[in-house]
Design an enzyme around this catalytic site. Structure first.
Site, PDB file in Angstrom:
ATOM      1  N   ARG A 163       0.835  -1.208   0.000  1.00  0.00           N
ATOM      2  CA  ARG A 163       0.000   0.000   0.000  1.00  0.00           C
ATOM      3  C   ARG A 163       0.867   1.254   0.000  1.00  0.00           C
ATOM      4  O   ARG A 163       0.659   2.162  -0.810  1.00  0.00           O
ATOM      5  CB  ARG A 163      -0.931  -0.016   1.221  1.00  0.00           C
ATOM      6  CG  ARG A 163      -1.739   1.273   1.368  1.00  0.00           C
ATOM      7  CD  ARG A 163      -2.862   1.152   2.382  1.00  0.00           C
ATOM      8  NE  ARG A 163      -2.431   0.794   3.734  1.00  0.00           N
ATOM      9  CZ  ARG A 163      -3.266   0.694   4.782  1.00  0.00           C
ATOM     10  NH1 ARG A 163      -4.564   0.905   4.618  1.00  0.00           N
ATOM     11  NH2 ARG A 163      -2.805   0.349   5.974  1.00  0.00           N
ATOM     12  N   GLU A 336     -13.069  -4.463  16.135  1.00  0.00           N
ATOM     13  CA  GLU A 336     -12.779  -3.170  15.504  1.00  0.00           C
ATOM     14  C   GLU A 336     -14.134  -2.575  15.092  1.00  0.00           C
ATOM     15  O   GLU A 336     -15.011  -3.290  14.616  1.00  0.00           O
ATOM     16  CB  GLU A 336     -11.883  -3.383  14.282  1.00  0.00           C
ATOM     17  CG  GLU A 336     -11.471  -2.107  13.575  1.00  0.00           C
ATOM     18  CD  GLU A 336     -10.408  -2.354  12.499  1.00  0.00           C
ATOM     19  OE1 GLU A 336      -9.348  -2.931  12.826  1.00  0.00           O
ATOM     20  OE2 GLU A 336     -10.657  -1.986  11.337  1.00  0.00           O
TER      21      GLU A 336
HETATM   22  C1  3EB Z   1      -5.232   0.419  14.210  1.00  0.00           C
HETATM   23  O1  3EB Z   1      -5.714   1.406  14.763  1.00  0.00           O
HETATM   24  C2  3EB Z   1      -6.147  -0.753  14.019  1.00  0.00           C
HETATM   25  O2  3EB Z   1      -4.463  -0.545   7.904  1.00  0.00           O
HETATM   26  O3  3EB Z   1      -6.039   0.574   6.921  1.00  0.00           O
HETATM   27  C3  3EB Z   1      -7.632   0.301  11.639  1.00  0.00           C
HETATM   28  C4  3EB Z   1      -8.068   1.022  10.525  1.00  0.00           C
HETATM   29  C5  3EB Z   1      -6.542  -0.526  11.524  1.00  0.00           C
HETATM   30  C6  3EB Z   1      -7.387   0.918   9.306  1.00  0.00           C
HETATM   31  C7  3EB Z   1      -5.560   0.019   7.929  1.00  0.00           C
HETATM   32  C8  3EB Z   1      -5.871  -0.621  10.306  1.00  0.00           C
HETATM   33  C9  3EB Z   1      -6.288   0.093   9.201  1.00  0.00           C
HETATM   34  O4  3EB Z   1      -4.054   0.352  13.845  1.00  0.00           O
HETATM   35  C10 3EB Z   1      -6.066  -1.353  12.690  1.00  0.00           C
END
Ligand code: 3EB
Length: 353
Positions: A163, A336
């Site tokens: 990414r 989440e």
């Molecule tokens: C975090 O806060 C939890 O890699 O796009 C949350 C939202 C999380 C998006 C991403 C990962 C992503 O790190 C994980």
């Protein structure tokens, strides 16, 4: 504008209900995010010229499928570029891309998942450049076996490599000005990405309780995740808030690794903090927990009742929420939560800086 619905809006239904809508209704559909344990049903949507993401995930609360439908302004223009299916109006583009890792061979530098991720994002950015929807508002990322290790690296971390490389290759910011997003794990299936993009600059929102994900320390992988905690988008008379996937992380650390109740509370405290930040930037500032539409991703289905009770207790009123079984991108995260909301700008808001 009383009684009108924001031209860009989402609504939830089952896949069957979605398929049974009249053609006239479908004319305003930009695209859909479909989830069901059984992949067959929504594949029929391929005929409809509506970009439909399908991810094999079990809905846990009601029915056996979820279809999150995004509406835009008629008339919509459909299209396909590379592996992306999209539909757009004058302001907003919705797209979906699914890439199988088996199309890529591991080489000395890059794993198949990393290559698939980089290719998918490069295709997204090429499309946005071609059609002039430069700003990514929100990205949904779904990755099979997200916590598995291969080629010496957790698969979520391989995804982060691909990414970020694509963002950099297209001259995009990887710090600060980055889209709201989520990244969840499914049991199987290709790398699947859905996105909303447009022509107005979103405002990125961070959470003062958390280190920005794009600034996490190296212990979470060689490249940081490229997302912001939320994005605010002003479209016509409305302001949309996209709250990214939010978990029980404070600073950069996972809190309450084995306590699902405490993780639920910490996650909601984080969403509250993101809302407070959004309300500082939004005008008028009226986002609150009760006004959000939630998607709750639960790692262990057996935890659903506890998570749901605590979540509903904290939100107060009966929340607009759906529940899906998913793996979360750290092994110790048990849930989440992501959310969206729309507020009318209102006649008092005036011009903003
Ligand atoms: C975090 O806060 C939890 O890699 O796009 C949350 C939202 C999380 C998006 C991403 C990962 C992503 O790190 C994980």
């Amino acid at each position: 504008m009383l009684g009108t619905v924001c031209h860009l809006h989402g609504e939830n239904m089952s896949i069957a209900t979605f398929l049974n809508q009249p053609a006239q209704w479908k004319n305003s559909v930009l695209g859909a995010l479909c989830f069901s344990a059984d992949a067959v049903e929504s594949q029929r949507q391929a005929d409809m010229e509506i970009p439909c993401m399908h991810v094999p995930m079990q809905r846990l609360d009601a029915g056996d499928s979820l279809c999150e439908v995004w509406h835009g302004n008629r008339p919509l223009t459909p299209g396909q570029q590379g592996a992306i299916h999209y539909r757009h109006d004058d302001d907003v583009l919705f797209g979906v891309i699914a890439l199988s890792e088996t199309m890529f061979e591991a080489d000395a530098d890059k794993t198949p998942l990393q290559q698939a991720t980089e290719s998918a994002y490069r295709q997204v950015f090429a499309l946005l450049d071609t059609l002039h929807y430069p700003y990514l508002f929100r990205v949904w990322n779904y990755i099979a076996d997200i916590n598995a290790h291969s080629f010496g690296l957790e698969r979520y971390r391989q995804f982060n490599l691909g990414r970020q490389d694509a963002f950099l290759a297209h001259g995009r910011d990887v710090v600060g000005n980055v889209p709201a997003a989520c990244a969840l794990g499914s049991a199987h299936g290709p790398l699947t990405i859905a996105f909303l993009a447009g022509r107005v600059v979103p405002r990125c929102v961070e959470n003062p309780r958390q280190i920005s994900a794009y600034q996490y320390p190296q212990q979470y992988g060689p490249r940081n995740p490229t997302f912001s905690r939320a994005s605010l988008v002003r479209l016509g008379q409305d302001e949309l808030l996209f709250v990214s996937g939010t978990a029980s992380i404070v600073g950069h650390a996972t809190l309450h690794p084995t306590d699902v109740l405490a993780q639920t509370g910490e996650t909601m405290t984080n969403i509250q903090a993101v809302l407070a930040e959004a309300n500082r930037l939004a005008s008028p500032s009226r986002f609150d927990l009760a006004s959000l539409h939630y998607k709750v991703y639960v790692r262990h289905p057996a935890d659903l009742a506890q998570i749901r009770a605590e979540f509903e207790r904290i939100v107060g009123s009966t929340p607009n929420a759906v529940y899906l079984q998913a793996d979360v991108c750290r092994q110790d995260l048990l849930l989440e939560i992501e959310a969206t909301a729309t507020q009318p700008l209102g006649s008092m808001s005036g011009p903003r800086n």
